[in-house]
Scaffold this active site. Structure first.
Site, short mmCIF file in Angstrom:
data_model
loop_
_atom_site.label_atom_id
_atom_site.label_comp_id
_atom_site.label_asym_id
_atom_site.label_seq_id
_atom_site.Cartn_x
_atom_site.Cartn_y
_atom_site.Cartn_z
N GLU A 1 -3.94 0.43 47.30
CA GLU A 1 -4.24 0.23 45.89
C GLU A 1 -3.42 -0.95 45.37
OE1 GLU A 1 -3.71 2.36 41.52
OE2 GLU A 1 -3.07 3.42 43.31
N PHE B 1 -2.82 -3.62 41.80
CA PHE B 1 -3.10 -4.04 40.43
C PHE B 1 -3.56 -5.48 40.52
CE2 PHE B 1 -0.15 -0.55 39.73
CZ PHE B 1 -0.81 0.15 38.74
N PRO C 1 -3.77 -9.38 40.08
CA PRO C 1 -2.75 -10.39 39.80
C PRO C 1 -2.94 -11.00 38.41
CG PRO C 1 -4.34 -11.20 41.39
CD PRO C 1 -4.69 -9.79 41.13
N LYS C 2 -1.84 -11.49 37.86
CA LYS C 2 -1.88 -12.05 36.51
C LYS C 2 -2.06 -13.56 36.48
CE LYS C 2 0.75 -8.31 34.50
NZ LYS C 2 1.88 -7.88 33.73
N HIS D 1 -10.98 1.18 40.61
CA HIS D 1 -10.14 2.24 40.05
C HIS D 1 -10.25 2.14 38.53
CE1 HIS D 1 -5.95 4.27 40.44
NE2 HIS D 1 -6.38 4.43 39.19
N ARG E 1 -7.93 9.93 34.33
CA ARG E 1 -7.76 9.92 32.88
C ARG E 1 -6.86 8.77 32.48
NH1 ARG E 1 -3.85 13.68 29.67
NH2 ARG E 1 -2.50 12.08 30.53
N GLY E 2 -5.77 8.59 33.20
CA GLY E 2 -4.84 7.51 32.92
C GLY E 2 -3.66 7.96 32.07
#
Length: 159
Positions: free
Chosen positions: A25, A27, A29-30, A85, A115-116
């Site tokens: 998993e 996130f 990248p910015k 996700h 749900r988060g």
């Protein structure tokens, strides 16, 4: 075309289930540099003797486009199957419709629904107006709108 995640797991189980597998998993990248670095790392995982069965990239209100760019690159460049996700946090029905249409257009047919967590700075979770109170509500909405188009996994907790 890539398989839905459930189909890949089913194939493994039908083959005796003895071969272990894993998923990763990430996130999104910015920055563009971060994107290049992440895809390079994902590609190295994909070339490993035991590559991940799939990778999962988290969508959020602030990462939308970057999430899809990462998933599409992982499929196209690295040859890996991918899963979106998707969290109920800050997600309205209108936004969900857009995200799901983007997923279909990109050929991303596997979802992980949660749900988060509360959106900072809040410490109490609440559904946005026009949103989903629990993961099961989002799953039901997706099934009503899209039938069995998506393979859906859910991570949850009793509450």
């Amino acid at each position: 075309p890539s398989l839905r995640i459930i189909d890949k797991i089913t194939q493994r189980m039908e083959g005796g289930g003895a071969q272990a597998f894993y998923a990763l998993e990430f996130f999104p990248p910015k920055t563009p540099e971060g994107a290049r670095g992440l895809i390079s790392r994902v590609d190295r995982f994909g070339q490993a003797p035991s590559p991940p069965l799939w990778i999962d990239v988290t969508w959020s209100l602030h990462s939308g486009k970057r999430t899809f760019e990462t998933l599409v690159a992982a499929k196209a460049v690295c040859g890996l199957d991918v899963q979106l996700h998707l969290s109920c946090s800050d997600l309205t029905r209108e936004m969900a419709d857009g995200v799901l249409e983007d997923a279909i257009e990109a050929g991303i047919l596997s979802l992980l629904i949660i749900r988060g967590d509360p959106t900072p700075p809040s410490t109490v979770w609440s559904a946005p107006a026009g949103g989903f109170k629990q993961a099961k509500d989002l799953v039901a909405y997706i099934r009503r709108k899209h039938g069995n188009t998506f393979s859906i996994a859910v991570a949850g907790h009793p509450s």
